[in-house]
Design a protein around this motif. Structure first.
Motif, PDB file in Angstrom:
ATOM      1  N   ILE A  31      -9.439  42.565 -15.582  1.00 29.70           N
ATOM      2  CA  ILE A  31      -8.288  42.381 -14.697  1.00 29.70           C
ATOM      3  C   ILE A  31      -8.439  43.320 -13.510  1.00 29.70           C
ATOM      4  N   LEU A  32      -8.333  42.778 -12.317  1.00 30.31           N
ATOM      5  CA  LEU A  32      -8.285  43.586 -11.097  1.00 30.31           C
ATOM      6  C   LEU A  32      -6.904  43.454 -10.492  1.00 30.31           C
ATOM      7  N   ILE A  33      -6.259  44.574 -10.245  1.00 28.62           N
ATOM      8  CA  ILE A  33      -4.967  44.556  -9.557  1.00 28.62           C
ATOM      9  C   ILE A  33      -5.133  45.267  -8.215  1.00 28.62           C
ATOM     10  N   LYS A  91     -17.486  34.857 -17.406  1.00 31.64           N
ATOM     11  CA  LYS A  91     -16.787  33.569 -17.488  1.00 31.64           C
ATOM     12  C   LYS A  91     -15.298  33.749 -17.779  1.00 31.64           C
ATOM     13  N   SER A  92     -14.768  34.871 -17.299  1.00 27.19           N
ATOM     14  CA  SER A  92     -13.339  35.141 -17.465  1.00 27.19           C
ATOM     15  C   SER A  92     -12.936  36.275 -16.537  1.00 27.19           C
ATOM     16  N   GLY A  93     -11.662  36.317 -16.235  1.00 26.59           N
ATOM     17  CA  GLY A  93     -11.137  37.388 -15.403  1.00 26.59           C
ATOM     18  C   GLY A  93      -9.810  36.994 -14.793  1.00 26.59           C
ATOM     19  N   HIS A  94      -9.110  37.992 -14.311  1.00 29.75           N
ATOM     20  CA  HIS A  94      -7.806  37.751 -13.684  1.00 29.75           C
ATOM     21  C   HIS A  94      -7.698  38.700 -12.492  1.00 29.75           C
ATOM     22  N   VAL A  98     -12.525  29.695  -7.709  1.00 27.73           N
ATOM     23  CA  VAL A  98     -13.046  30.393  -8.899  1.00 27.73           C
ATOM     24  C   VAL A  98     -12.485  29.869 -10.214  1.00 27.73           C
ATOM     25  N   LYS A  99     -11.609  28.890 -10.139  1.00 22.87           N
ATOM     26  CA  LYS A  99     -11.014  28.342 -11.359  1.00 22.87           C
ATOM     27  C   LYS A  99     -12.075  27.847 -12.334  1.00 22.87           C
ATOM     28  N   GLU A 100     -13.122  27.199 -11.816  1.00 21.59           N
ATOM     29  CA  GLU A 100     -14.160  26.631 -12.687  1.00 21.59           C
ATOM     30  C   GLU A 100     -14.962  27.706 -13.422  1.00 21.59           C
ATOM     31  N   PHE A 101     -14.850  28.961 -12.974  1.00 25.01           N
ATOM     32  CA  PHE A 101     -15.568  30.051 -13.626  1.00 25.01           C
ATOM     33  C   PHE A 101     -14.708  30.774 -14.668  1.00 25.01           C
ATOM     34  N   GLY A 102     -13.520  30.250 -14.927  1.00 22.30           N
ATOM     35  CA  GLY A 102     -12.626  30.882 -15.899  1.00 22.30           C
ATOM     36  C   GLY A 102     -11.870  32.071 -15.334  1.00 22.30           C
ATOM     37  N   LYS A 129       3.336  40.751 -19.445  1.00 21.47           N
ATOM     38  CA  LYS A 129       3.488  39.334 -19.802  1.00 21.47           C
ATOM     39  C   LYS A 129       2.558  38.467 -18.960  1.00 21.47           C
ATOM     40  N   LEU A 130       2.427  38.798 -17.688  1.00 17.66           N
ATOM     41  CA  LEU A 130       1.572  38.028 -16.783  1.00 17.66           C
ATOM     42  C   LEU A 130       0.126  38.020 -17.263  1.00 17.66           C
TER      43      LEU A 130
END
Length: 268
Positions: A79-81, A126-129, A166-170, A224-225
């Motif tokens: 997660i990067l904020i 293949k994941s991240g937020h 980037v949606k296709e990369f999860g 929660k987010l």
């Protein structure tokens, strides 16, 4: 295995509150700031779960190096904020070239550099937020904050585009859009050299009745987010946010509809 969160601008305000909230929940946190001494108490309490790093987000090479340091230390960045930023307060006419560029260097380009730096890591995972701290002033404006408004509007466009790329990369992207908060950056922002003709407008904005949220109350929303399987592209924070934005967009839609006949005729 606990996730790793990288938060910029973590020495105070939202960044500080969120860093502590993640640590309390068992996350690993990399917290950056221009001055990291304000995080010493958290470091004492949470030890190796917290990595504190000095960072000026205006400096691209420094941002790239910090991301690599976080990745090497924790082995992932989940997660990067992008929270670092400030508010330049003043009328558009009052704003100097240096002030305008500095506002965008931090609020827009600083966010861009960190975002670009983490994307290869998240694509490989293949994941991240990626969470971008914008503002309701990235959706609707207030006078005497033109360059701040513009920097957040630019961030909105960048991040909405990024989400589709980037949606296709999860990888998920979320824009956080707070209303005013009790320790919000516009109370400690920089001020332009005033031109007297704007003094009345300045006073009107300063004395307008508003309800400021409490920064500490946002911690549960952020947890929660990040723990939601399908996080939203946009999350408004505060009870003033939705009514304010809705009013502004209702007015825009009304005006567009009134001029739609002219718009259609212009199509050819």
């Amino acid at each position: 295995m606990s996730k790793t969160v990288l938060i910029t601008g973590a020495s105070k305000g939202f960044g500080r509150v969120w860093a502590e909230a993640f640590l309390t929940k068992g996350y690993k946190v990399a917290a950056t700031a221009r001055s990291i001494s304000a995080l010493d108490d958290l470091k004492e309490r949470y030890g190796d779960a917290l990595l504190t790093l000095k960072l000026d987000v205006d400096k691209r090479e420094e941002s790239l190096a910090v991301v690599q340091q976080v990745y090497q230390n924790f082995g992932s960045i989940d997660i990067l904020i992008n929270n670092a930023g400030y508010a330049l307060i003043g009328a558009v006419e009052e704003t100097s070239q240096q002030e305008a560029r500095a506002q965008f260097e931090t609020n827009f380009f600083g966010t861009l550099w960190l975002t670009q730096a983490v994307l290869p890591i998240m694509r490989n995972q293949k994941s991240g937020h990626i969470i971008q701290v914008s503002s309701i002033l990235g959706l609707a404006t207030l006078p005497t904050m033109g360059l701040y408004n513009a920097s957040k509007f630019a961030l909105e466009g960048l991040s909405e585009t990024l989400a589709s790329e980037v949606k296709e990369f999860g990888i998920h992207v979320t824009l956080i859009e707070p209303n005013g908060y009790a320790s919000n950056i516009w109370h400690t922002g920089m001020n332009t050299k005033p031109i007297p003709v704007y003094d009345g407008l300045r006073r009107a904005v300063a004395t307008a009745e508003t309800s400021f949220g409490q920064v500490e109350a946002t911690a549960s929303a952020i947890i929660k987010l990040v723990e939601t399987e399908n996080p939203p592209l946009r999350l408004l924070l505060g009870k003033v946010a939705l009514p304010f934005v809705k009013q502004q967009y209702d007015q825009k839609l009304k005006l567009w509809q009134e001029w739609n006949e002219v718009a259609v005729a212009a199509h050819g």
